[in-house]
Design an enzyme around this catalytic site. Structure first.
Site, PDB file in Angstrom:
ATOM      1  N   SER A  70     -28.017  14.990  -7.976  1.00 31.32           N
ATOM      2  CA  SER A  70     -28.452  14.115  -6.882  1.00 31.32           C
ATOM      3  C   SER A  70     -28.603  14.843  -5.554  1.00 31.32           C
ATOM      4  O   SER A  70     -28.769  14.197  -4.522  1.00 31.32           O
ATOM      5  CB  SER A  70     -27.444  12.962  -6.713  1.00 31.32           C
ATOM      6  OG  SER A  70     -26.173  13.466  -6.349  1.00 31.32           O
ATOM      7  N   LYS A  99     -22.914   5.050  -2.273  1.00 29.60           N
ATOM      8  CA  LYS A  99     -23.502   5.972  -1.289  1.00 29.60           C
ATOM      9  C   LYS A  99     -23.978   5.233  -0.047  1.00 29.60           C
ATOM     10  O   LYS A  99     -23.775   5.704   1.087  1.00 29.60           O
ATOM     11  CB  LYS A  99     -24.661   6.725  -1.935  1.00 29.60           C
ATOM     12  CG  LYS A  99     -24.224   7.688  -3.033  1.00 29.60           C
ATOM     13  CD  LYS A  99     -25.420   8.361  -3.681  1.00 29.60           C
ATOM     14  CE  LYS A  99     -24.971   9.330  -4.772  1.00 29.60           C
ATOM     15  NZ  LYS A  99     -26.096   9.999  -5.445  1.00 29.60           N
TER      16      LYS A  99
END
Length: 1030
Positions: free
Chosen positions: A919, A962
């Site tokens: 990511s 996140k």
């Protein structure tokens, strides 16, 4: 020789009774012993006293005549004097022993009070026994006996009494001589029996009350023998037959009654009754002892007490059967129904076996479980029949079969008849079921909306399935009633008028309705909901186990938890076979027995920590049958060895990770991810659940401890960093205990021991949060207490904060943008989201020759292989598009090589924490572009996403965590892959979506434009296209 008319009274302790011609040794207290010793010293010969039994209840029979026995004191043993007794002068612990020989009966003319005499003895300086006037009752008053029959001559009564007495006494003596183990005792019993044989049965001349003759002497001798036998034999028989207070009381009562009976004939009849009763008890005791095998082996000795109990129960049952048969002569008609579970007449019939039999009879005839149970029951019968009463329990095979039957009948088989329906069935079909279930989940857990939604869906399917089954049952019941109603309608006469026809039709319909009988009904075999098995996956402390408990409470079902962590043996799941020693069923069957219902909620906890395959088998493979809805309806436990239906059991599994779960097992489960709580959710959980729980645990109330919003937020953000709330609860508990100490010290300061206090504001016109605590009994004693916990006090209570990077990172970002630094979004190991800077710098190689040195990428920060590959992908993409980005002047020129070759060092801070995952491609690409072009990314922009060599941005996971981490770090703009747009809409709360700007990108060109701003990075391809158009 004249007999004395006054004698010293010697009280005999309960339950000692001295009869004439008997000898006993009794313990005496120090006061009585010293008084008797003084009597010894005052007489030259052996003293004669009146031994009077102590009455149990002195208030009862206060006017009754007291009887005793004139006895000669043969010996008095003084207790030894130890050094400690001489120093202390304690007389209470000294016990004398007196040997007494009974002479004749005496009657006290004056009332003797035992307690009063003991008080006088204690208070007097010189110990002395009380004296009373006595009389000697006559034994010749035959016609005054209340037991004699006036219609029968006295001579005949005396003859019959002597014959019965001899027979009863000889039976008792013969029995005791046979059971005695000492030869001296046997000789004594035989000697007494010879003396009994010398008694004559004739009673001629018995009516003569003056003078002596042989008949009267024979009757008196028989009465004397009755005293001897009862005094010596009764105690031995009672000790072998009964025990406890009840036996002592009966022994004492019989002896006292015999002592109070002065008439020879009445005494003889009473002794005959006592000996007959004693012989009956001895026979029962002997029969019970003979029922137990005398040649017990070492392995059978442990069953001795159980066998005696069974023999006693058998005797009681035969006694009850004989009494019921005598009371009801029509009971044995010969038409008794034979059952294959009936015990034989010589078998033990204890309550445990009868309970097993009742459970077997309750099973449906012809079912598989009943056949297996009856088969093992017959095996147990044969073993018990071969071993006699309780013989099956003494053998090893009998114990194994009996243990299996106990386990087998304890399981809730679907075919077992029950007297009441399962309560959860009616609960599920109610209209408020789903609403109550949703309220139950909301009251137990905050947040977890996706998980609750899935559980409500399951409960809705369960309800609809149950309603459909009930409707099918009603339809079948109506179809069954239709033929009966049709036949009843055809019987209605056609000649009656219309009104009569309606009346008869109503009567017929009313009679056609089935009657409800109050009898046990068989459990309806529910088809159940064969849906996927729920698997809760998430970090520790996120509420996986408590969710299972909430589901059980919402369904109204029992809850059983099975911990699979560390299970390495397949037999722990499937059970051990009965051929092994100490075998038993598996964990699934054990939970089924504890629940007591076939539709309980079973939580398989820590399924990811189950042991791997080894020489004991594969426990994970054994779970495949349990968790397969198509196979668990015939689950086979090795110990039970009968198919068990687990289709109605609601299985819920929990795990912390999916990596260690086998693929076939994971395929049978529906994974429900519990990603962890956000800080906002943690604050709500702390307010609603954790703080009240800790206050109740530590003995405080809500008025004693109050958190400010800043303080509670600081505890959740700076002192804990985890996905769950366990560390948060421990931190709150530490603060509560700190305040508990302050409150206790405040109460000690005002000396409020009984809790009578008053709590007021310290100053009515002040904004201070302190409270004034006043002792109501002493108003002058006051103290101050501060219930409010502020953020500034946390360091003194909990110590220095473990994580202080929130404010520091914000201050660092506020200093301005920096070249080569970009903030990426990460999910930490505890499941919490946050931001992490990606730092890049240029490292000169010191080589100006341009011979190919340089161009290397160095990665640090405890990076894994996946994230290292993301860095190499980012550098390769930047090198490929360096000419388009304006970094180089030629498409074939390497930006890191040239006259001044350079290397690039990429670092992710917090090197002690391992980092990995696909990511970081977008953030690393933006950092490299910023480093090589000199453009800076604003500090309030964060990004996440993986890239390909073609520059495509692929979706990533953990979007909710996140985004929440970025929101806590005061990030204004978030760059996400376009494929994660649905995750933001579904998982992120609306208030957070409104407070932030989300940019969804498909490729790196869009990502660079969103990160640096529109027009900051110029693309040569766009400029060339514009020139050609001009």
């Amino acid at each position: 020789m004249s007999r004395p008319t006054k004698l010293a009274i010697l009280p005999l302790p309960y339950p000692v009774v001295l009869l004439p011609a008997s000898r006993i040794t009794v313990p005496l207290s120090a006061e009585v012993g010293e008084a008797l010793l003084a009597l010894f010293e005052a007489n030259e010969s052996l003293p004669v006293i009146a031994a009077v039994p102590a009455a149990v209840d002195t208030s009862a029979n206060a006017s009754a005549v007291q009887y005793g026995t004139a006895a000669r004191v043969l010996r008095l043993v003084k207790p030894p004097l130890g050094r400690s007794a001489l120093d202390s002068g304690d007389r209470q612990s000294r016990v004398y022993l007196a040997s007494l020989h009974g002479l004749t009966r005496v009657c006290l003319e004056e009332r003797y009070d035992y307690e009063k005499a003991m008080k006088i003895a204690l208070n007097s300086t010189t110990p002395k026994l009380l004296t009373r006037k006595i009389s000697y009752p006559s034994s010749l008053q035959l016609r005054d006996s209340s037991d004699s029959n006036p219609n029968v001559p006295v001579q005949v009564q005396a003859r019959e009494s002597i014959i019965k007495f001899k027979a009863a006494a000889l039976r008792v003596l013969q029995h005791m001589a046979q059971t005695s183990q000492q030869q001296a005792r046997k000789d004594a019993f035989y000697k007494i029996a010879a003396m009994l044989e010398e008694l004559k049965d004739d009673a001629e001349g018995l009516e003569l009350e003056d003078g002596r003759n042989s008949a009267r002497d024979n009757l008196d001798r028989a009465a004397w023998m009755a005293d001897v036998l009862v005094g010596s034999v009764l105690g031995q028989g009672m000790r072998t037959s009964t025990s406890g207070n009840e036996g002592e009381n009966e022994d004492w009562t019989d002896k006292l009654t015999l002592l109070s009976t002065s008439n020879s004939l009445s005494r003889l009849q009473l002794a005959t009754m006592i000996l007959t009763k004693l012989h009956t008890k001895l026979e029962v005791t002997s029969r019970i002892a003979n029922a137990v095998d005398e040649s017990l082996s070492k392995q059978q000795k442990e069953f001795f007490l159980r066998q005696q109990l069974r023999a006693i129960e058998k005797e009681l049952k035969e006694l009850q059967q004989s009494s019921s048969a005598s009371g009801n002569p029509n009971s044995s008609n010969g038409n008794t129904r034979h059952n294959d579970l009936d015990l034989d007449s010589n078998e033990s019939d204890d309550t445990e076996l009868m309970d097993i039999r009742r459970k077997l009879e309750a099973m449906e005839p012809g079912s598989e479980e009943r056949k297996a149970g009856v088969r093992e029951w017959r095996r147990l019968k044969r073993l018990m029949g071969a071993g006699g009463a309780g013989g099956g329990g003494g053998s090893v095979e009998g114990g194994v079969i009996r243990g299996w039957l106990e386990w087998f009948t304890a399981l809730p088989w679907p075919s077992v008849m029950q007297t009441s329906p399962i309560p959860s069935k009616s609960l599920i079909t109610t209209s408020s079921f789903l609403g109550e279930a949703r309220a139950q989940l909301d009251s137990d857990h905050y947040g977890l909306d996706k998980v609750k939604k899935r559980l409500i869906e399951y409960l809705a399917v369960v309800k609809l399935k149950e309603l459909a089954e009930l409707a099918e049952e009603r339809r079948l019941a109506l179809e069954h009633q239709k033929p009966e109603v049709t036949e009843a309608l055809e019987d209605v006469s056609g000649t009656a008028d219309h009104d009569d026809r309606e009346k008869e039709l109503q009567v017929v319909l009313r009679q056609a309705q089935p009657t409800v009988e109050n009898r046990p009904a068989r459990v309806r075999k529910s088809k159940g909901v064969k849906g996927p098995i729920l698997l809760f996956v998430g970090p520790p402390g996120t509420g996986k186990t408590s969710l299972g408990q909430s589901i059980a409470r919402a369904l109204g079902r029992p809850f059983q938890r099975i911990s699979l962590g560390g299970v390495r043996d397949e037999a722990e799941i499937r059970g051990h076979r009965r051929t092994y020693v100490a075998s038993g069923p598996g964990l699934i069957v054990q939970a089924l027995r504890k629940a007591g219902r076939p539709d309980f909620v079973c939580l398989l906890d820590e399924i990811d920590k189950i042991g791997a395959s080894n020489f004991h088998g594969d426990p994970g493979a054994a779970l495949l049958e349990v968790l397969d809805p198509e196979q668990n309806c015939n689950f086979n436990d090795h110990y039970i060895n009968v198919p068990i239906d687990l289709s109605q059991v609601l299985f819920i599994c929990t795990a912390n990770t999916l990596e260690t779960i086998s693929a076939p097992l994971l395929d049978r489960c529906e994974v429900v991810v519990l990603p962890g709580y956000t800080y906002d959710e943690k604050l709500h959980i702390a307010r609603r659940f954790l703080l009240p729980k800790q206050l109740s645990t530590n003995g405080l109330t809500q008025d004693h401890v109050k958190f400010t919003e800043e303080a509670l937020k600081a505890v959740a953000t700076r002192y804990t960093r985890e996905a769950g709330v366990r560390t948060l609860e421990r931190s709150i508990g530490s603060v509560v205990r700190f305040k508990a100490v302050e409150w206790a010290e405040c109460l000690d300061a005002i000396e409020a021991q009984d809790g009578k206090i008053a709590v007021n504001d310290a100053s009515p016109h002040s904004t201070s949060t302190e409270l004034s605590v006043i002792n109501l009994e002493h108003p002058t004693k006051t103290a101050l207490y501060k219930p409010l916990v502020q953020e500034s006090e946390l360091e003194a209570i909990l110590g220095i904060a473990r994580w202080d990077d929130g404010d520091e990172s914000l201050a660092e970002r506020n200093r301005g943008s920096r070249r080569g630094v970009v903030y990426g979004l990460v999910v930490m190991g505890q499941g919490e989201g946050g931001i992490l800077p990606v730092e890049t710098i240029v490292v000169p190689t010191g080589n100006k020759s341009g011979n190919g040195e340089g161009g290397r990428l160095r990665l640090t920060g405890s990076l894994g292989d996946v994230i290292k590959e993301s860095g190499e992908l980012a550098l390769s993409w930047v090198k490929t598009h360096a000419y388009d980005l304006g970094i180089t002047t030629s498409p074939f020129h390497d930006p890191l090589k040239g006259p001044n070759s350079i290397d690039i060092h990429l670092h992710l801070p917090a090197g002690a924490q391992k980092k990995d995952g696909p990511s970081a491609g977008v953030a690393m690409t933006c950092a490299l572009v910023s480093l090589l072009t000199g453009a800076c990314v604003p500090t309030d922009v964060a990004m996440t996403g993986e890239i390909t060599l073609r520059g495509r941005v692929t979706p990533v996971g953990g979007i909710k965590e996140k985004v929440l981490g970025a929101h806590r770090a005061q990030i204004r703009k978030v760059i996400l892959p376009y494929a994660n747009r649905k995750d933001v809409e579904h998982d992120v709360a609306p208030e957070i979506r409104n407070a932030m700007e989300f940019v969804f990108v498909r490729d790196l060109q869009e990502a660079l434009e969103a990160a640096f701003g529109k027009g900051v990075i110029g693309w040569r391809s766009q400029l060339n296209m514009l020139e050609s158009r001009l």
